[in-house]
Motif scaffolding. Structure first.
Motif, PDB file in Angstrom:
ATOM      1  N   THR A 137       0.706  -1.228   0.002  1.00  0.00           N
ATOM      2  CA  THR A 137      -0.050  -0.007  -0.147  1.00  0.00           C
ATOM      3  C   THR A 137       0.777   1.254  -0.108  1.00  0.00           C
ATOM      4  O   THR A 137       0.487   2.460  -0.374  1.00  0.00           O
ATOM      5  CB  THR A 137      -0.838   0.010   1.248  1.00  0.00           C
ATOM      6  OG1 THR A 137      -0.169  -0.185   2.378  1.00  0.00           O
ATOM      7  CG2 THR A 137      -1.940  -1.167   1.166  1.00  0.00           C
ATOM      8  N   ALA A 150      -5.993   5.118   1.009  1.00  0.00           N
ATOM      9  CA  ALA A 150      -6.918   5.205   0.035  1.00  0.00           C
ATOM     10  C   ALA A 150      -6.977   3.494  -0.916  1.00  0.00           C
ATOM     11  O   ALA A 150      -7.863   3.166  -1.045  1.00  0.00           O
ATOM     12  CB  ALA A 150      -6.892   6.072  -1.102  1.00  0.00           C
ATOM     13  N   ASN A 194      -9.087  -0.274  -7.048  1.00  0.00           N
ATOM     14  CA  ASN A 194     -10.296  -0.383  -7.971  1.00  0.00           C
ATOM     15  C   ASN A 194     -10.319  -1.161  -8.946  1.00  0.00           C
ATOM     16  O   ASN A 194      -9.743  -0.658 -10.084  1.00  0.00           O
ATOM     17  CB  ASN A 194     -10.859   1.352  -7.910  1.00  0.00           C
ATOM     18  CG  ASN A 194     -12.312   1.249  -8.202  1.00  0.00           C
ATOM     19  OD1 ASN A 194     -12.895   0.456  -8.605  1.00  0.00           O
ATOM     20  ND2 ASN A 194     -12.651   2.507  -8.093  1.00  0.00           N
ATOM     21  N   TYR A 206     -14.820   7.986  -9.331  1.00  0.00           N
ATOM     22  CA  TYR A 206     -14.866   8.744  -8.139  1.00  0.00           C
ATOM     23  C   TYR A 206     -15.923   8.425  -7.062  1.00  0.00           C
ATOM     24  O   TYR A 206     -15.832   8.343  -6.084  1.00  0.00           O
ATOM     25  CB  TYR A 206     -14.653  10.165  -8.261  1.00  0.00           C
ATOM     26  CG  TYR A 206     -14.785  11.010  -6.916  1.00  0.00           C
ATOM     27  CD1 TYR A 206     -13.508  11.161  -6.116  1.00  0.00           C
ATOM     28  CD2 TYR A 206     -15.829  11.612  -6.683  1.00  0.00           C
ATOM     29  CE1 TYR A 206     -13.556  11.855  -5.225  1.00  0.00           C
ATOM     30  CE2 TYR A 206     -16.033  12.188  -5.419  1.00  0.00           C
ATOM     31  CZ  TYR A 206     -14.806  12.587  -4.521  1.00  0.00           C
ATOM     32  OH  TYR A 206     -14.838  13.081  -3.426  1.00  0.00           O
ATOM     33  N   ASN A 226     -15.789   4.973  -4.593  1.00  0.00           N
ATOM     34  CA  ASN A 226     -15.209   4.994  -3.270  1.00  0.00           C
ATOM     35  C   ASN A 226     -15.105   6.402  -2.811  1.00  0.00           C
ATOM     36  O   ASN A 226     -14.421   6.827  -1.599  1.00  0.00           O
ATOM     37  CB  ASN A 226     -13.896   4.340  -3.131  1.00  0.00           C
ATOM     38  CG  ASN A 226     -13.899   2.879  -3.366  1.00  0.00           C
ATOM     39  OD1 ASN A 226     -14.783   2.212  -2.977  1.00  0.00           O
ATOM     40  ND2 ASN A 226     -13.149   2.372  -4.276  1.00  0.00           N
ATOM     41  N   SER A 227     -15.554   7.579  -3.587  1.00  0.00           N
ATOM     42  CA  SER A 227     -15.346   8.888  -3.265  1.00  0.00           C
ATOM     43  C   SER A 227     -13.690   9.367  -2.771  1.00  0.00           C
ATOM     44  O   SER A 227     -13.173   9.897  -2.169  1.00  0.00           O
ATOM     45  CB  SER A 227     -16.140   9.351  -1.874  1.00  0.00           C
ATOM     46  OG  SER A 227     -17.416   9.141  -2.258  1.00  0.00           O
ATOM     47  N   SER A 228     -12.824   8.522  -3.785  1.00  0.00           N
ATOM     48  CA  SER A 228     -11.511   8.676  -3.534  1.00  0.00           C
ATOM     49  C   SER A 228     -10.736   9.411  -4.810  1.00  0.00           C
ATOM     50  O   SER A 228     -11.193   8.820  -5.958  1.00  0.00           O
ATOM     51  CB  SER A 228     -10.925   7.534  -3.459  1.00  0.00           C
ATOM     52  OG  SER A 228      -9.415   7.553  -3.458  1.00  0.00           O
ATOM     53  N   VAL A 229      -9.787  10.499  -4.718  1.00  0.00           N
ATOM     54  CA  VAL A 229      -9.240  11.026  -5.846  1.00  0.00           C
ATOM     55  C   VAL A 229      -8.230  10.377  -6.319  1.00  0.00           C
ATOM     56  O   VAL A 229      -7.592  10.081  -7.492  1.00  0.00           O
ATOM     57  CB  VAL A 229      -8.768  12.432  -5.341  1.00  0.00           C
ATOM     58  CG1 VAL A 229      -7.811  13.135  -6.353  1.00  0.00           C
ATOM     59  CG2 VAL A 229      -9.744  13.410  -4.967  1.00  0.00           C
ATOM     60  N   VAL A 230      -7.620   9.176  -5.381  1.00  0.00           N
ATOM     61  CA  VAL A 230      -6.549   8.282  -5.673  1.00  0.00           C
ATOM     62  C   VAL A 230      -6.942   7.359  -6.758  1.00  0.00           C
ATOM     63  O   VAL A 230      -6.267   7.278  -7.680  1.00  0.00           O
ATOM     64  CB  VAL A 230      -6.007   7.568  -4.329  1.00  0.00           C
ATOM     65  CG1 VAL A 230      -5.157   6.395  -4.640  1.00  0.00           C
ATOM     66  CG2 VAL A 230      -5.650   8.543  -3.484  1.00  0.00           C
ATOM     67  N   ASP A 231      -8.351   7.302  -6.867  1.00  0.00           N
ATOM     68  CA  ASP A 231      -8.693   6.236  -7.867  1.00  0.00           C
ATOM     69  C   ASP A 231      -8.842   6.997  -9.445  1.00  0.00           C
ATOM     70  O   ASP A 231      -8.296   6.249 -10.397  1.00  0.00           O
ATOM     71  CB  ASP A 231     -10.384   5.721  -7.365  1.00  0.00           C
ATOM     72  CG  ASP A 231     -10.413   4.766  -6.547  1.00  0.00           C
ATOM     73  OD1 ASP A 231      -9.358   4.088  -6.270  1.00  0.00           O
ATOM     74  OD2 ASP A 231     -11.444   4.504  -5.814  1.00  0.00           O
TER      75      ASP A 231
END
Length: 491
Positions: A194, A199, A205, A405, A408-413
């Motif tokens: 990780t 995230a 994802n 997005y 997972n509401s994640s910018v990393v994705d």
């Protein structure tokens, strides 16, 4: 006679005006979210779940089920037109559907996916209606060792999908397996690969991976080449019709794909993605012209589409009769039933016959509605290809970003989908196929879990994988597949 009586009982529920309305609402929403890259049916089901508190339980499950299998229909559209698989199962559709679109045959591809989806769904429905309790007992025969061996067999199928270069295909399988173990270890809770990023603690994802290696890599490649080699077609209803030879090729492929998908749907956790890859691999191996696959072969399109839709219908068997959800969507279905005080399990059909048979009949209604909805939309979808690409690709990237997005509401994705897009582009230039990577990534966590569980149950005895007849058969098939690949390469 009992089957006909049960179907008649179910029709009294499914053919009521309110049930048809909720079925229509479900399949329409499912088709729409399936078309949008990366959204998928799960967010739509989750958002509409509170609505089910206020309607009849039978109508609630009919609507939620409609969203689920409606999403399977819609998922192929973006794959064919834009090479963007919104769901893992739709990744296989890219392999033949997108080349057909680039040749100006997008309308034929979209029409045939609708027909293949209908055929696969009907096979799944017949199985659910006729053999649900028997097939549920068959699924109980699968333990950890059997599931592991089944997934190993699916990986060999994925390697076959990769084409003639076995080493490159197997390399992508290995990379996919490694990517699949990123995140928190299920048993020990240890974080693996990780790099300190919370995230990705739950893993990468899958939608970001699939859309990156297939869709975004294609967009980057097209922009770099400053051209978009798609042949525009003038749409008419006659242009949707495949040739007589394509009908001949598609018919047995749809039958084989439906059978594979139905079996995969019965097994909790197998999923539509694995069924689609295996169905495609079977067609590739049976074909007299395997070198033409990847260039727009119709049987390579219809077999996976039949498989993933048969899986969607058959997945209700373990969910309802065993209380074992095959994926996150089925878990939400169980939650919706339990909210109404209904517990899926071995006694579900006996205690709720009207609901069960009403759901089965609604499958017939919903799938017919989907065909009626999809075919008129073919002309609308194909007109997307007439939009200038320099105006289209920013819109695609925005939709991809929103879809990824929203999961997972994640910018990393969003960064992940871009990173995998670049990775997919490099691999494509080097001749490494993306399809084996995607399936290996999907199966990796389940393979690891079942492998470790099997060894725990056998106290570390590796012979458990060959002493089980079912497991031994799958491993034997893997060996045969490997020998075929090796010797066909030498010849």
């Amino acid at each position: 006679m009992d089957l006909l009586a049960n179907l008649a009982d179910g029709a009294s529920i499914a053919l009521s005006w309110s049930a048809v309305f909720y079925c229509f609402l479900g399949v329409t929403l499912g088709m729409i979210v399936g078309v949008l890259p990366g959204i998928g049916p799960l967010p739509a089901i989750a958002m509409l779940l509170p609505l089910t508190f206020y309607i009849d339980p039978s109508e609630a499950i009919i609507m939620l089920a409609g969203i689920y299998y409606g999403g399977q229909y819609g998922g192929s559209t973006a794959s064919i037109l834009l090479n963007l698989p919104g769901t893992p199962a739709a990744a296989v559709t890219c392999l033949e559907g997108y080349p057909m679109a680039k040749k100006g045959r997008a309308s034929v591809a979209l029409f045939m996916t609708a027909i293949a989806s209908l055929v696969g769904s009907m096979v799944g429905i017949v199985l659910v209606a006729s053999f649900a309790p028997v097939l549920a007992r068959f699924a109980l025969e699968f333990g950890a060792a059997e599931y592991f061996s089944l997934m190993v067999f699916a990986l060999f199928a994925a390697a076959a999908v990769g084409g003639s270069d076995i080493l490159k295909s197997l390399s992508m399988v290995v990379i996919g397996l490694i990517l699949g173990i990123v995140g928190q270890d299920v048993t020990s809770g240890t974080f693996r690969f990780t790099f300190g990023l919370p995230a990705i603690a739950d893993g990468l994802n899958i939608v970001a991976v699939a859309m990156g290696v297939f869709g975004v890599s294609e967009i980057i490649s097209t922009i770099a080449m400053r051209s978009h080699a798609t042949t525009f077609e003038k749409f008419s209803f006659s242009s949707m019709m495949p040739t007589r030879e394509e009908w001949r090729q598609s018919a047995p492929a749809m039958g084989r794909g439906s059978a594979i998908g139905a079996v995969a749907g019965i097994l909790p956790g197998a999923g539509a993605a694995m069924a689609s890859f295996v169905a495609y691999a079977v067609e590739l191996r049976l074909s007299r012209v395997p070198h033409l696959f990847g260039k727009g072969r119709i049987e390579g399109l219809t077999a996976p589409e039949s498989a993933n839709n048969a899986t969607a219908q058959a997945a209700f068997i373990p969910t309802l009769t065993l209380g074992v959800p095959g994926d996150a969507v089925m878990a939400v279905m169980i939650g919706a039933l339990m909210i109404h005080g209904i517990t899926p399990g071995p006694t579900f059909i006996a205690e709720n016959p009207t609901m069960f048979w009403g759901l089965v009949v609604s499958f017939f209604v919903g799938n017919l509605l989907l065909v009626l909805l999809n075919i008129p939309f073919v002309g609308i979808w194909t007109r997307l290809l007439q939009v200038p690409y320099n105006a289209l690709f920013p819109i695609i990237l925005v939709l991809v970003s929103i879809g990824v997005y929203s999961i997972n509401s994640s910018v990393v994705d969003i960064y992940l989908v871009l990173g995998f897009g670049i990775f997919g582009l490099v691999m494509a230039r080097l001749g490494f196929p993306p399809a084996p990577l995607v399936l290996a990534f999907i199966l990796s966590p389940m393979m690891e879990e079942n492998f470790r569980r099997a060894l725990l149950l056998s106290r570390g005895d590796f012979s458990t994988f060959v002493t089980s007849p079912i497991s031994a058969v799958f491993l034997g098939l893997c060996l045969v597949a490997l020998l075929i690949m090796v010797f066909s390469k030498k010849m």
